[in-house]
Design an enzyme around this catalytic site. Sequence first.
Site, PDB file in Angstrom:
ATOM      1  N   SER A 297      60.893 -16.057  -1.405  1.00  0.00           N
ATOM      2  CA  SER A 297      60.882 -17.236  -2.263  1.00  0.00           C
ATOM      3  C   SER A 297      59.432 -17.652  -2.502  1.00  0.00           C
ATOM      4  CB  SER A 297      61.689 -18.367  -1.624  1.00  0.00           C
ATOM      5  OG  SER A 297      61.153 -18.685  -0.359  1.00  0.00           O
TER       6      SER A 297
ATOM      7  N   GLY B 159      61.467 -12.835   4.244  1.00  0.00           N
ATOM      8  CA  GLY B 159      60.894 -13.594   5.353  1.00  0.00           C
ATOM      9  C   GLY B 159      61.980 -14.024   6.328  1.00  0.00           C
TER      10      GLY B 159
ATOM     11  N   ARG C  53      59.056  -6.474  -0.401  1.00  0.00           N
ATOM     12  CA  ARG C  53      59.289  -7.848   0.030  1.00  0.00           C
ATOM     13  C   ARG C  53      60.192  -8.541  -0.966  1.00  0.00           C
ATOM     14  NH1 ARG C  53      58.539 -12.788   1.714  1.00  0.00           N
ATOM     15  NH2 ARG C  53      57.548 -14.344   0.415  1.00  0.00           N
TER      16      ARG C  53
ATOM     17  N   ARG D 228      63.654 -11.295  19.170  1.00  0.00           N
ATOM     18  CA  ARG D 228      63.226 -12.594  18.618  1.00  0.00           C
ATOM     19  C   ARG D 228      64.115 -13.071  17.471  1.00  0.00           C
ATOM     20  NH1 ARG D 228      57.388 -14.169  19.406  1.00  0.00           N
ATOM     21  NH2 ARG D 228      56.728 -12.955  21.197  1.00  0.00           N
TER      22      ARG D 228
ATOM     23  N   ARG E  22      68.549 -13.885   5.690  1.00  0.00           N
ATOM     24  CA  ARG E  22      68.691 -13.247   4.371  1.00  0.00           C
ATOM     25  C   ARG E  22      68.888 -11.732   4.553  1.00  0.00           C
ATOM     26  NH1 ARG E  22      63.751 -14.182   1.192  1.00  0.00           N
ATOM     27  NH2 ARG E  22      64.190 -16.335   1.694  1.00  0.00           N
TER      28      ARG E  22
ATOM     29  N   ARG F  63      68.372 -20.435  -0.727  1.00  0.00           N
ATOM     30  CA  ARG F  63      67.276 -19.507  -0.411  1.00  0.00           C
ATOM     31  C   ARG F  63      67.756 -18.396   0.521  1.00  0.00           C
ATOM     32  NH1 ARG F  63      64.387 -24.401  -0.254  1.00  0.00           N
ATOM     33  NH2 ARG F  63      64.331 -24.493   2.011  1.00  0.00           N
TER      34      ARG F  63
ATOM     35  N   ASP G 166      60.919 -23.368  -5.716  1.00  0.00           N
ATOM     36  CA  ASP G 166      60.506 -24.740  -5.994  1.00  0.00           C
ATOM     37  C   ASP G 166      59.355 -24.726  -6.994  1.00  0.00           C
ATOM     38  OD1 ASP G 166      59.661 -23.950  -2.961  1.00  0.00           O
ATOM     39  OD2 ASP G 166      57.965 -24.783  -4.076  1.00  0.00           O
TER      40      ASP G 166
END
Length: 232
Positions: A90, A20, A87, A43, A24, A217, A204
């Site tokens: 997290s 996402g 994908r 973007r 990363r 993350r 989490d």
Amino acid sequence: MSIHISAKPGEVAETILLPGDPLRAKHIADNYLEEAVCFNEVRGMYGFTGYYKGKRVSVSGTGMGIPSISIYVNELIREYNVKNLIRIGSCGSLQEEVAIRDIIIAMSANTDSNVNNIRFPQRNFAPTANFSLLEKAVETARTKGLDPKVGSVLTSDNFYHEDPEEWKMWASYGVLAVEMETAELYSLAAKYGVKALSVLTVSDHFITGEQTTSEERQKTFNDMMEIALSLA
Ligand SMILES: O=P(O)(O)O[C@H]1O[C@H](CO)[C@@H](O)[C@H]1O
Ligand SMILES: O=c1cc[nH]c(=O)[nH]1
């Protein structure tokens, strides 16, 4: 280029990792890929193509939530002929036996989104992982000495839920964790006849209240990244 990706034809590999978080993606390109070339900055959604152990592989951010991943996955499949979409994200654990930092391999994805009700009015579609990618990911994780948790996840349209207790209903049906993209990734992969898998790390925990830091993350979760890269 497509509307949201500035890559030229051929600049994206057949296999792509999809976190996402675009940072990363940059972290993976900087730390795992050889000869990494940036193919997208539109973007700030960084995308890179390079080599991992001699295999050509790409990595790109997707943003958060179904509308955002849907844009990137549609364009990657339709304009850039991507065939394997993995994908790496997290998620929040809903089960006692799924601990913080555990790896989850999403066999299927439930959702509270309306996106598949629009595609399949009055019907239900079951967004499902590609079995060969799933099998290989489980095998790789076990070879690394890990104990991946394999099962269904919840792809939610909300990070902040209206009803703070709703997760308990999903948990009572054995759903392992909540995240925000997998149901759409699996649905689009089915629609276009390509392969998809979500490999997630628990960031989490809904029961214990434990959390990881945003830096963790973005930059760690190395096991998840290495499992996904091995699928290239
Ligand atoms: O870590 P990523 O891949 O962004 O995934 C999870 O984190 C975001 C929410 O913080 C959502 O995108 C959710 O699916
Ligand atoms: O979407 C997400 C990701 C991590 N943790 C959550 O609770 N939700």
